[in-house]
Structure formats: C-alpha cells, structure tokens
Design an enzyme around this catalytic site. Structure first.
Site, PDB file in Angstrom:
ATOM      1  N   LEU A 106       0.872  -1.166   0.000  1.00  0.00           N
ATOM      2  CA  LEU A 106       0.000   0.000   0.000  1.00  0.00           C
ATOM      3  C   LEU A 106       0.915   1.224   0.000  1.00  0.00           C
ATOM      4  O   LEU A 106       1.970   1.205   0.623  1.00  0.00           O
ATOM      5  CB  LEU A 106      -0.897   0.016   1.243  1.00  0.00           C
ATOM      6  N   ASP A 107       0.498   2.261  -0.678  1.00  0.00           N
ATOM      7  CA  ASP A 107       1.299   3.481  -0.726  1.00  0.00           C
ATOM      8  C   ASP A 107       1.480   4.081   0.668  1.00  0.00           C
ATOM      9  O   ASP A 107       0.705   3.809   1.589  1.00  0.00           O
ATOM     10  CB  ASP A 107       0.646   4.514  -1.644  1.00  0.00           C
TER      11      ASP A 107
END
Length: 142
Positions: A106-107
């Site tokens: 996930l960013d």
C-alpha cells in the site's frame, strides 16, 4: 524433502531475501557440501550442509505465520526505508525472529488491509492470483 533453489532455502531460513541471496551466491559466500554454490544450484536443506560466510545453516522448524494488519497512513509497506520513514518493522520487530514479509503493498499515505507472512509459497500464490479481488476505495481532494 525435495531439492530447491539455494536462494529459496536461504530466504526461508531468514538469511536474506531471494534477491539478496543471489548476490551472496554470486559473491561466492555460499557453499553446499563444501563446494561454492552457483546461481541455479539446488539443494535439500535436510540432507545438504549449506554454509553462508562459513556458518552452517541450522534447520529450525518455524511455524507459518499469517497476519492481517490495518496499515495506517504514513507507514512504508516495507521493513526498511533509506529515508528513515516509519516502516512495518516498527510494528512487527517483536513478533518473529525469522523473515516476515508483506503480500503486496500500500502506498505511504494509504491505509488498509495488508497481509504479512513468512510463507513464501502462499505469498507468491496470493500475489499472482487473478481470482482474488482487490477492492480500493479512493477519496481525492481537489
């Protein structure tokens, strides 16, 4: 047990990632039964004497670990960051002495479900599967 690529054995033993294990092999730091290992070599962890930098790998029976983690915003989905930002290591350093890695990413500014495991086979199957839907809800400002 059957023979496996040496870098997979090193990764499962918690020595390094598979890519880092390949570097160790290329540098001549890995031996199998006294012979310097080469990329592509296979071994049986239960039968062969595998050494890294002269140290014999010990077989440890580590149980598989599967973790569902709600990653908060502002955390890198890795265990190390050269920029010094918060990482998964900050949350999981006490859980296991072996290698633990995220399944997917996930960013930095994203939050949500992140799966982690020490089971490389399960991680690979999940990441490559087209049958498992990935659902994202995005809120955009501006």
């Amino acid at each position: 047990m059957t023979q496996e690529r040496i870098q997979k054995i090193l990764s499962r033993a918690g020595i390094s990632s598979r890519r880092k294990a390949e570097e160790l092999i290329v540098e001549g730091l890995v031996t199998i039964n006294g012979r310097t290992a080469q990329l592509g070599d296979k071994a049986d962890f239960t039968q062969d004497a595998i050494k890294v930098k002269g140290k014999l790998l010990q077989q440890t029976a580590q149980s598989p670990i599967y973790i569902a983690f709600n990653k908060p915003r502002g955390v890198i989905s890795m265990f190390a960051d050269p920029e010094g930002r918060p990482t998964l290591q900050d949350y999981f350093q006490r859980i296991t002495s072996g290698r633990l890695f995220p399944i997917g990413r996930l960013d930095f500014m994203s939050e949500g479900l992140l799966l982690l495991t020490n089971d490389g086979d399960v991680a690979e199957r999940l990441q490559k599967s087209d049958k498992i839907p990935r659902v994202y809800r995005v809120k955009v400002k501006g």
